[in-house]
Design a protein around this motif. Sequence first.
Motif, PDB file in Angstrom:
ATOM      1  N   LEU A  12      13.380   4.093  19.627  1.00 48.27           N
ATOM      2  CA  LEU A  12      12.606   2.743  19.394  1.00 48.27           C
ATOM      3  C   LEU A  12      11.648   2.940  18.107  1.00 48.27           C
ATOM      4  CD1 LEU A  12      12.359   1.137  22.829  1.00 48.27           C
ATOM      5  CD2 LEU A  12      13.761   0.443  21.195  1.00 48.27           C
ATOM      6  N   ALA A  13      10.800   3.958  18.243  1.00 48.72           N
ATOM      7  CA  ALA A  13       9.757   4.060  17.178  1.00 48.72           C
ATOM      8  C   ALA A  13      10.552   4.388  15.851  1.00 48.72           C
ATOM      9  CB  ALA A  13       8.954   5.458  17.421  1.00 48.72           C
ATOM     10  N   ALA A  14      11.456   5.153  15.779  1.00 50.82           N
ATOM     11  CA  ALA A  14      12.098   5.571  14.577  1.00 50.82           C
ATOM     12  C   ALA A  14      12.763   4.063  13.997  1.00 50.82           C
ATOM     13  CB  ALA A  14      13.248   6.350  14.780  1.00 50.82           C
ATOM     14  N   SER A  15      13.534   3.252  14.824  1.00 52.36           N
ATOM     15  CA  SER A  15      14.160   2.397  14.356  1.00 52.36           C
ATOM     16  C   SER A  15      12.974   1.076  13.854  1.00 52.36           C
ATOM     17  CB  SER A  15      15.070   1.589  15.578  1.00 52.36           C
ATOM     18  OG  SER A  15      14.262   1.201  16.654  1.00 52.36           O
ATOM     19  N   SER A  16      12.136   1.194  14.575  1.00 53.30           N
ATOM     20  CA  SER A  16      10.962   0.019  13.995  1.00 53.30           C
ATOM     21  C   SER A  16      10.538   0.310  12.840  1.00 53.30           C
ATOM     22  CB  SER A  16      10.023  -0.096  15.229  1.00 53.30           C
ATOM     23  OG  SER A  16       8.787  -0.829  14.743  1.00 53.30           O
ATOM     24  N   ALA A  17      10.137   1.561  12.759  1.00 54.04           N
ATOM     25  CA  ALA A  17       9.740   2.183  11.247  1.00 54.04           C
ATOM     26  C   ALA A  17      10.484   1.730  10.100  1.00 54.04           C
ATOM     27  CB  ALA A  17       9.273   3.512  11.515  1.00 54.04           C
ATOM     28  N   GLN A  18      11.841   2.198  10.317  1.00 54.50           N
ATOM     29  CA  GLN A  18      12.919   1.946   9.357  1.00 54.50           C
ATOM     30  C   GLN A  18      12.882   0.521   8.924  1.00 54.50           C
ATOM     31  OE1 GLN A  18      16.279   3.644  10.807  1.00 54.50           O
ATOM     32  NE2 GLN A  18      15.594   5.745  10.458  1.00 54.50           N
ATOM     33  N   ALA A  19      12.684  -0.397  10.042  1.00 55.68           N
ATOM     34  CA  ALA A  19      13.085  -1.884  10.055  1.00 55.68           C
ATOM     35  C   ALA A  19      11.994  -2.644   9.198  1.00 55.68           C
ATOM     36  CB  ALA A  19      13.221  -2.435  11.160  1.00 55.68           C
ATOM     37  N   GLN A  20      10.716  -1.825   9.122  1.00 59.01           N
ATOM     38  CA  GLN A  20       9.540  -2.447   8.445  1.00 59.01           C
ATOM     39  C   GLN A  20       9.420  -2.114   7.063  1.00 59.01           C
ATOM     40  OE1 GLN A  20       6.340  -1.575  11.166  1.00 59.01           O
ATOM     41  NE2 GLN A  20       6.978  -3.208  12.604  1.00 59.01           N
ATOM     42  N   ASP A  21       8.774  -2.693   6.208  1.00 58.32           N
ATOM     43  CA  ASP A  21       8.224  -2.592   4.901  1.00 58.32           C
ATOM     44  C   ASP A  21       6.984  -1.686   5.066  1.00 58.32           C
ATOM     45  OD1 ASP A  21       7.805  -2.242   2.252  1.00 58.32           O
ATOM     46  OD2 ASP A  21       7.697  -4.209   1.597  1.00 58.32           O
ATOM     47  N   VAL A  22       7.145  -0.212   4.833  1.00 57.54           N
ATOM     48  CA  VAL A  22       6.014   0.513   4.888  1.00 57.54           C
ATOM     49  C   VAL A  22       4.996   0.107   4.090  1.00 57.54           C
ATOM     50  CG1 VAL A  22       5.333   3.023   4.841  1.00 57.54           C
ATOM     51  CG2 VAL A  22       7.642   2.321   5.555  1.00 57.54           C
ATOM     52  N   GLY A  23       4.994  -0.175   2.912  1.00 60.67           N
ATOM     53  CA  GLY A  23       4.190  -0.509   1.946  1.00 60.67           C
ATOM     54  C   GLY A  23       3.197  -1.826   2.685  1.00 60.67           C
ATOM     55  N   ALA A  24       3.749  -2.798   3.465  1.00 58.44           N
ATOM     56  CA  ALA A  24       3.276  -3.882   3.729  1.00 58.44           C
ATOM     57  C   ALA A  24       2.448  -3.748   5.211  1.00 58.44           C
ATOM     58  CB  ALA A  24       4.303  -5.220   3.711  1.00 58.44           C
ATOM     59  N   VAL A  25       2.821  -2.720   5.598  1.00 59.98           N
ATOM     60  CA  VAL A  25       1.974  -2.297   7.154  1.00 59.98           C
ATOM     61  C   VAL A  25       0.824  -1.635   7.092  1.00 59.98           C
ATOM     62  CG1 VAL A  25       2.607  -1.414   9.322  1.00 59.98           C
ATOM     63  CG2 VAL A  25       4.358  -2.591   8.208  1.00 59.98           C
ATOM     64  N   ARG A  26      -0.115  -2.124   7.747  1.00 60.78           N
ATOM     65  CA  ARG A  26      -1.326  -1.249   7.804  1.00 60.78           C
ATOM     66  C   ARG A  26      -1.559  -0.782   9.346  1.00 60.78           C
ATOM     67  NH1 ARG A  26      -7.071  -4.203   7.227  1.00 60.78           N
ATOM     68  NH2 ARG A  26      -6.269  -5.508   9.118  1.00 60.78           N
ATOM     69  N   THR A  27      -1.683   0.818   9.503  1.00 65.10           N
ATOM     70  CA  THR A  27      -1.894   1.251  10.375  1.00 65.10           C
ATOM     71  C   THR A  27      -3.368   1.247  11.003  1.00 65.10           C
ATOM     72  OG1 THR A  27       0.123   2.672  10.261  1.00 65.10           O
ATOM     73  CG2 THR A  27      -1.298   3.316  11.962  1.00 65.10           C
ATOM     74  N   VAL A  28      -3.705   0.928  12.115  1.00 67.46           N
ATOM     75  CA  VAL A  28      -5.198   0.882  12.485  1.00 67.46           C
ATOM     76  C   VAL A  28      -5.044   1.499  13.820  1.00 67.46           C
ATOM     77  CG1 VAL A  28      -7.049  -0.301  13.105  1.00 67.46           C
ATOM     78  CG2 VAL A  28      -5.540  -1.432  11.628  1.00 67.46           C
ATOM     79  N   ARG A  29      -5.963   2.726  13.937  1.00 69.28           N
ATOM     80  CA  ARG A  29      -6.045   3.276  15.213  1.00 69.28           C
ATOM     81  C   ARG A  29      -7.399   3.043  16.039  1.00 69.28           C
ATOM     82  NH1 ARG A  29      -3.427   6.425  11.273  1.00 69.28           N
ATOM     83  NH2 ARG A  29      -1.425   7.380  11.977  1.00 69.28           N
ATOM     84  N   ASP A  30      -7.663   3.686  17.118  1.00 70.21           N
ATOM     85  CA  ASP A  30      -8.870   3.377  17.793  1.00 70.21           C
ATOM     86  C   ASP A  30      -9.940   3.918  17.275  1.00 70.21           C
ATOM     87  OD1 ASP A  30      -7.259   2.201  19.961  1.00 70.21           O
ATOM     88  OD2 ASP A  30      -7.072   3.935  20.962  1.00 70.21           O
ATOM     89  N   HIS A  31      -9.828   5.145  16.545  1.00 70.28           N
ATOM     90  CA  HIS A  31     -10.914   5.786  15.947  1.00 70.28           C
ATOM     91  C   HIS A  31     -11.495   4.813  14.630  1.00 70.28           C
ATOM     92  CE1 HIS A  31      -8.954   7.506  12.194  1.00 70.28           C
ATOM     93  NE2 HIS A  31      -7.990   7.684  13.105  1.00 70.28           N
ATOM     94  N   ASP A  32     -10.635   3.810  14.050  1.00 69.76           N
ATOM     95  CA  ASP A  32     -11.007   3.236  13.053  1.00 69.76           C
ATOM     96  C   ASP A  32     -12.072   2.076  13.345  1.00 69.76           C
ATOM     97  OD1 ASP A  32      -9.032   4.715  11.192  1.00 69.76           O
ATOM     98  OD2 ASP A  32      -7.580   3.257  11.549  1.00 69.76           O
ATOM     99  N   ILE A  33     -11.986   2.002  14.641  1.00 66.18           N
ATOM    100  CA  ILE A  33     -13.131   0.938  14.919  1.00 66.18           C
ATOM    101  C   ILE A  33     -14.397   1.507  15.665  1.00 66.18           C
ATOM    102  CG2 ILE A  33     -11.498  -1.083  14.974  1.00 66.18           C
ATOM    103  CD1 ILE A  33     -11.167  -0.726  17.922  1.00 66.18           C
ATOM    104  N   GLN A  34     -14.258   2.590  15.898  1.00 67.97           N
ATOM    105  CA  GLN A  34     -15.495   3.210  16.434  1.00 67.97           C
ATOM    106  C   GLN A  34     -16.830   3.427  15.502  1.00 67.97           C
ATOM    107  OE1 GLN A  34     -15.012   4.556  19.749  1.00 67.97           O
ATOM    108  NE2 GLN A  34     -13.055   3.679  19.789  1.00 67.97           N
TER     109      GLN A  34
END
Length: 256
Positions: A12-34
């Motif tokens: 599921l993770a792989a298919s979701s990653a392939q279906a999205q435009d990587v350049g338009a996606v921002r990945t935000v993790r928990d430590h980013d808001i610490q």
Amino acid sequence: MTKALLAMLALLAASSAQAQDVGAVRTVRDHDIQLTHTQQRELKQWTKDVQSYREWYEHNRNRITYTSLGLTGERRQPPPVPEWLPTKCDLLADFVPRPAGALSDGCNQLSYYQSDFTNDPATQQALMAQKQNEQDPHSSFWKHVHLDAGWSSMDYRMHTYGVVGVHVTLPELAKRIQIFLPPGFLLLSIPDGVGGREFQPAATIGVSIKMFRFEFPQGKEGTAYFNLAKAYLLSRGSMATDPSVDLLGLSFSWGR
């Protein structure tokens, strides 16, 4: 079932990653808001200063201030916003639901501050939720009701299929994962032991993983899920030696 669950999550993770435009996606993790200790202190002091300024502002917003000599005085200046706070608030907005805590309260304070203390975020959110409930009072319930279809046994040798069913999930455990411990209902098509097939009702428990949103023909919003479940035959029939089966399949719910 554990290995199958891990394998399907990876797919599921792989298919979701392939279906999205990587350049338009921002990945935000928990430590980013610490917040660092310094930022925590700055936010605490700024919040205190803003509350003090707000009290002064609400009392003097339409008044002319005077000095002790009777001259027109300078108006009090609002406390400057910490440089890092708007960026943190922008990152925090990517979390749904938004985590509670000092940063969340600070971002609410920032929004209120930027509106000259005219739009209280907490009040606006309450009004929006009330409006949504008035427009569709059952939406919060129906998003947990899933229509099941297209299910199959994980072991292809069992030739067992879920034709149609329904299950109700509990509130989300994580951002995209729900569980259904209250047993769902699924109509199974199973081998009858003499070369044919038969229908058998089954109770299901498992997990639902959110995949994507879509629109029904009537314009209503819906959500598609991938499911991993264990089905227990209500009437053992031809599967007397093994009354349960591991299944995977799709489900659809109303609402977001």
